[in-house]
Write a protein that holds these residues in place. Structure first.
Motif, PDB file in Angstrom:
ATOM      1  N   ALA A 124       0.059   6.747   6.188  1.00 43.24           N
ATOM      2  CA  ALA A 124       0.911   8.111   6.170  1.00 43.24           C
ATOM      3  C   ALA A 124       0.623   8.379   7.642  1.00 43.24           C
TER       4      ALA A 124
ATOM      5  N   MET B  77       4.205   7.019  -1.479  1.00 41.80           N
ATOM      6  CA  MET B  77       3.142   7.438  -0.875  1.00 41.80           C
ATOM      7  C   MET B  77       2.521   8.684  -1.757  1.00 41.80           C
TER       8      MET B  77
ATOM      9  N   PRO C 203      -0.392   4.656   0.656  1.00 34.72           N
ATOM     10  CA  PRO C 203       0.623   4.006  -0.229  1.00 34.72           C
ATOM     11  C   PRO C 203       0.247   3.744  -1.725  1.00 34.72           C
TER      12      PRO C 203
END
Length: 278
Positions: A149, A223, A246
């Motif tokens: 992320a 996510m 993830p």
């Protein structure tokens, strides 16, 4: 520091603003500056815009917008890509924003806590606060994994679809929560997004009970995020700390285990800023 004296010989009291500082009427507003800031803020939210796009979307004349952009460009706050013929936020904007972050020890105190959290979980650690009804990300320590992320400092995200946002909402008093929710739209980003106040409040009750929140693909498919609160000396939730990654690594059956170091990080940062651990 040199002190100035008035005619009576007594020291002149230093002032940071005029006596009528709370007067926000037109006489105390610089309209051209206000218009320039509108363009600057709009460009910051919608990176990569041509002059035509900016003037059309903001319903301003191209000449006015162009003068503003050129002025901001001179200060390094925006920059122009001559190949693509589009405008972007400039590097000076980041420098100024970084100075804001240095106003508080929160970011500095958070860095070692976030680094330890990233190493313990193998996922990206994030720090955010509530800013005008959104989550403002202040800092991030990225995982070394290839898929991760990314929330650069200064990123704004809707609170109802964010792990940090929901953990901050969960610890707001009822009146403040109702005022905030009445002023925002609970937008659907994925099929898992929470879009009603009733469903959101049920989730907030669960968050308070277990001590952490979950963004379960509510903002971005694939996510997940787990967040815990950071409290100040008055016991108010002033920030949130989280890990995000993830779904292939942050699996649903591993959320409970992954939440422990996140909660511990929230408690450690609370203590580091002199807050009260709940």
């Amino acid at each position: 520091m040199v002190s100035q004296k008035n005619g009576a010989g007594s020291p002149r009291k230093a002032r940071g603003r005029p006596r009528a500082w709370d007067d926000k009427t037109a006489q105390n507003t610089i309209k051209s500056l206000d218009r320039a800031m509108e363009v600057f803020e709009y460009l910051s939210e919608a990176q990569g815009k041509s002059l035509t796009m900016l003037s059309d979307e903001m319903q301003q004349s191209p000449a006015t917008v162009y003068r503003i952009l050129v002025t901001l460009e001179g200060r390094g706050l925006v920059e122009f890509d001559p190949v693509e013929q589009i405008w972007h936020i400039g590097p000076r904007a980041f420098v100024i924003g970084s100075r804001f972050l240095r106003r508080t020890s929160l970011v500095d105190r958070a860095r070692p806590v976030m680094r330890k959290l990233m190493e313990a979980t193998g996922e990206t650690a994030n720090l955010g606060i509530q800013k005008e009804g959104s989550v403002l990300f202040l800092s991030q320590v990225e995982t070394h994994a290839s898929i991760r992320a990314f929330f650069p400092p200064g990123t704004l995200s809707p609170m109802h679809a964010s792990g940090i946002g929901k953990v901050l909402l969960a610890h707001m008093d009822e009146d403040r929560l109702d005022r905030l929710l009445s002023s925002v739209q609970l937008q659907a980003f994925t099929d898992r997004s929470i879009t009603t106040v009733e469903d959101l409040k049920r989730d907030l009750t669960s968050i308070r009970a277990r001590g952490f929140s979950i963004d379960n693909e509510e903002k971005n498919e694939g996510m997940r995020c787990i967040a815990a609160p950071v409290f100040d000396v008055n016991g108010e939730a002033v920030a949130g700390i989280s890990v995000s990654g993830p779904t292939s690594r942050v699996r649903e059956d591993g959320i409970e285990q992954l939440s422990r170091p996140v909660i511990e990080a929230g408690q450690a940062l609370t203590q580091a800023i002199g807050g009260t651990v709940k």
